[in-house]
Design an enzyme around this catalytic site. Structure first.
Site, short mmCIF file in Angstrom:
data_model
loop_
_atom_site.label_atom_id
_atom_site.label_comp_id
_atom_site.label_asym_id
_atom_site.label_seq_id
_atom_site.Cartn_x
_atom_site.Cartn_y
_atom_site.Cartn_z
N CYS A 13 0.86 -1.19 0.00
CA CYS A 13 0.00 0.00 0.00
C CYS A 13 0.89 1.24 0.00
CB CYS A 13 -0.99 0.00 1.17
SG CYS A 13 -0.28 0.30 2.79
N ASN A 16 2.42 1.74 4.01
CA ASN A 16 2.79 0.54 4.74
C ASN A 16 2.57 0.69 6.24
OD1 ASN A 16 5.74 -1.52 5.25
ND2 ASN A 16 3.68 -2.20 4.85
N CYS A 18 -1.10 1.10 7.25
CA CYS A 18 -2.52 0.78 7.45
C CYS A 18 -2.90 -0.53 6.77
CB CYS A 18 -3.42 1.91 6.93
SG CYS A 18 -3.26 3.47 7.83
N ARG A 19 -3.14 -0.47 5.47
CA ARG A 19 -3.70 -1.62 4.76
C ARG A 19 -2.75 -2.80 4.63
NH1 ARG A 19 -5.34 1.75 -0.41
NH2 ARG A 19 -3.38 2.71 0.21
N SER A 20 -1.53 -2.56 4.16
CA SER A 20 -0.63 -3.70 3.91
C SER A 20 -0.16 -4.40 5.18
CB SER A 20 0.55 -3.28 3.02
OG SER A 20 1.28 -2.23 3.57
N ASP A 127 -8.01 3.22 1.60
CA ASP A 127 -7.10 3.64 2.65
C ASP A 127 -7.90 4.21 3.83
OD1 ASP A 127 -5.03 4.57 4.23
OD2 ASP A 127 -4.02 5.63 2.60
#
Length: 155
Positions: A13, A16, A18-20, A127
């Site tokens: 993401c 690096n 939040c999402r990933s 995000d």
């Protein structure tokens, strides 16, 4: 018979944080629960330098704690290392990852959207950085659905 090398997958993401890292934590838990963690090398990365070295967002950490999913990660950039898969959270990360992949000679990595595995057809993992706790929960649930489907197809 030679031992099979583990498959490698970083989740990607923008920052690096939040999402990933959520996707990484979810996938690690999934393969650990199925007793196949030796078959995988799992990580997450950023396509930017904004958050390099920072821990995951505290809201993502809280979300993972709520689901008893261990999370231990510091933001890092996607490398030119040869992977089997690179799973991205949105089109921007997909473009940047494809660009990085084109810099690797004879790159055989399969670069795609993590959301392409979502049985609910939510292609983009939005995000949650500027959102609230429920946005992080949405990301978590998407990552669980996508990770299960990805694991089924990649075994």
């Amino acid at each position: 018979m030679a031992a099979q090398l583990p498959k490698s997958v970083p989740f990607v993401c923008l920052g690096n944080v939040c999402r990933s890292p959520i996707a990484e934590a979810v996938f690690k838990k999934l393969v650990t629960d199925q007793n196949i963690s030796d078959n995988w090398r799992i990580d997450s990365a950023t396509t930017s330098t904004y958050e390099t070295g920072n821990p995951p967002d505290y809201r993502g950490q809280n979300c993972m704690k709520k689901h008893d999913i261990p999370m231990n990660h510091g933001a890092q950039q996607l490398t030119k290392e040869d992977f089997d898969y690179i799973l991205c959270t949105d089109e921007s990360n997909l473009r940047d990852s494809n660009r990085k992949g084109s810099e690797v000679k004879n790159c055989k990595v399969k670069i795609e959207l993590l959301g392409s595995y979502d049985p609910q057809k939510q292609l983009i993992i939005e995000d949650p950085y500027y959102g609230n706790d429920s946005d992080f929960e949405t990301v978590s649930q998407q990552c669980v659905r996508c990770s299960k489907a990805f694991l089924e197809k990649s075994q």
